[in-house]
Design a protein around this motif. Structure first.
Motif, PDB file in Angstrom:
ATOM      1  N   HIS A   1       0.737   5.467   0.006  1.00 43.75           N
ATOM      2  CA  HIS A   1      -0.115   6.619   0.270  1.00 43.75           C
ATOM      3  C   HIS A   1       0.703   7.907   0.116  1.00 43.75           C
ATOM      4  O   HIS A   1       1.736   8.070   0.776  1.00 43.75           O
TER       5      HIS A   1
ATOM      6  N   GLN B   1       0.848  -1.196   0.000  1.00 41.37           N
ATOM      7  CA  GLN B   1       0.000   0.000   0.000  1.00 41.37           C
ATOM      8  C   GLN B   1       0.882   1.245   0.000  1.00 41.37           C
ATOM      9  O   GLN B   1       1.780   1.371   0.834  1.00 41.37           O
TER      10      GLN B   1
ATOM     11  N   LYS C   1      -7.554  10.810 -10.806  1.00 44.11           N
ATOM     12  CA  LYS C   1      -7.695   9.607  -9.990  1.00 44.11           C
ATOM     13  C   LYS C   1      -7.745   8.338 -10.823  1.00 44.11           C
ATOM     14  O   LYS C   1      -7.286   7.274 -10.380  1.00 44.11           O
TER      15      LYS C   1
ATOM     16  N   GLY D   1      -3.958  11.829  -0.881  1.00 46.63           N
ATOM     17  CA  GLY D   1      -4.922  12.557  -0.068  1.00 46.63           C
ATOM     18  C   GLY D   1      -4.331  13.811   0.548  1.00 46.63           C
ATOM     19  O   GLY D   1      -3.105  14.017   0.538  1.00 46.63           O
TER      20      GLY D   1
ATOM     21  N   TRP E   1      -4.378   6.513 -11.186  1.00 49.50           N
ATOM     22  CA  TRP E   1      -3.651   5.979 -10.044  1.00 49.50           C
ATOM     23  C   TRP E   1      -3.571   4.454 -10.129  1.00 49.50           C
ATOM     24  O   TRP E   1      -4.561   3.789 -10.460  1.00 49.50           O
TER      25      TRP E   1
ATOM     26  N   GLN F   1      -3.751   0.716  -8.617  1.00 52.94           N
ATOM     27  CA  GLN F   1      -4.765   0.230  -7.677  1.00 52.94           C
ATOM     28  C   GLN F   1      -4.305   0.282  -6.227  1.00 52.94           C
ATOM     29  O   GLN F   1      -5.134   0.423  -5.319  1.00 52.94           O
TER      30      GLN F   1
ATOM     31  N   THR G   1      -2.964   5.521  -3.067  1.00 46.06           N
ATOM     32  CA  THR G   1      -3.980   6.476  -2.623  1.00 46.06           C
ATOM     33  C   THR G   1      -3.303   7.809  -2.354  1.00 46.06           C
ATOM     34  O   THR G   1      -2.249   7.861  -1.717  1.00 46.06           O
TER      35      THR G   1
END
Length: 271
Positions: A71, A69, A83, A93, A86, A88, A91
């Protein structure tokens, strides 16, 4: 409470291209994206604070397992890719990294990456940022940090040398203090982090031009963004400095070098 957006540079398309070019500069200088001493596991979580265009996150995502993951956080989302582009496992933010993180992020990350924070915050007080990063790291987690030591520049060429003194005066007028960058390892040690590797020096000759190009563009952004803050009494007017810098940006002057010194480190939070 947020301290607000004090970003000194621009966020337009040209500014995003500069950030992506700086990623190439660091990639060629270091020879890696994720530090090779950081162990890779299939379930690891990686964060980047001040992600900008997310170019580092996207590049690392191509090399790590799809289960990792990633971020990316920034105080503005204006430079994020759309978006639907991106990966998968990525993320992006909004997050103010100069205040305490939300409870949901505390102790969440195996790796936190930082790059090019030299002008943020202006006063050179990095305690809030370091505290934020330390809080979102897991015990035993890693900090990978690359930054620009603008207090130790390599500048050659008559035009560049003449311009340097005026730009330095302007940067001082608007409150920039870059001395913390060369002291970064000690700042992290004072916060209880273990320094595993620390490197400073200069770019090799084949990267000097790329650094010069991106640095001059960044200086122009800072100048344009701070014109209203500058008082009278400079050796040259802001407009004259702006014109001189524009000319330096617009021509490939033989022998002109205008670079900063790269600083990089790998640190670890106690387990």
């Amino acid at each position: 409470m947020s301290r607000g957006d004090d970003y000194a540079l621009g966020r337009g398309r040209a500014d995003s291209i500069r950030l992506d070019a700086q990623h190439l500069l660091w990639k060629l200088h270091k020879g890696y994206e994720l530090h090779p001493r950081i162990p890779v596991t299939s379930d690891m979580k990686v964060a980047e604070v001040g992600t900008g265009t997310a170019i580092w996150i996207f590049d690392v995502a191509r090399q790590l397992p799809s289960t990792v993951q990633l971020h990316g956080f920034d105080i503005s989302d204006s430079q994020f890719p759309p978006k639907d582009l991106w990966p998968q496992n990525v993320t992006l933010g909004l997050l103010d990294s100069l205040v305490d993180p939300p409870e949901s992020l505390v102790g969440q990350y195996d790796v936190v990456h930082l790059r090019m924070w030299a002008s943020i915050p202006r006063e050179g007080d990095m305690s809030s940022l370091i505290s934020h990063v330390k809080h979102i790291l897991k015990p035993g987690g890693y900090i990978q940090w690359e930054d620009a030591d603008l207090a130790h520049q390599v500048i050659k060429g008559a035009t560049a040398l003449e311009l340097e003194q005026h730009l330095n005066e302007i940067l001082k007028r608007v409150g920039f203090d870059y001395n913390w960058v060369s002291n970064l390892p000690n700042l992290l040690r004072q916060d209880g982090l273990c320094i595993l590797e620390s490197e400073s020096g200069h770019f090799k000759p084949d990267l000097m031009q790329l650094c010069t190009n991106t640095y001059l563009l960044a200086l122009r952004e800072i100048l344009l963004g701070n014109k209203e803050m500058l008082a009278e009494g400079l050796l040259l007017s802001v407009e004259e400095v702006e014109v001189a810098l524009y000319r330096l940006c617009s021509t490939n002057t033989n022998g002109t070098i205008y670079t900063w010194s790269p600083v990089s480190l790998l640190a670890q939070k106690e387990g």
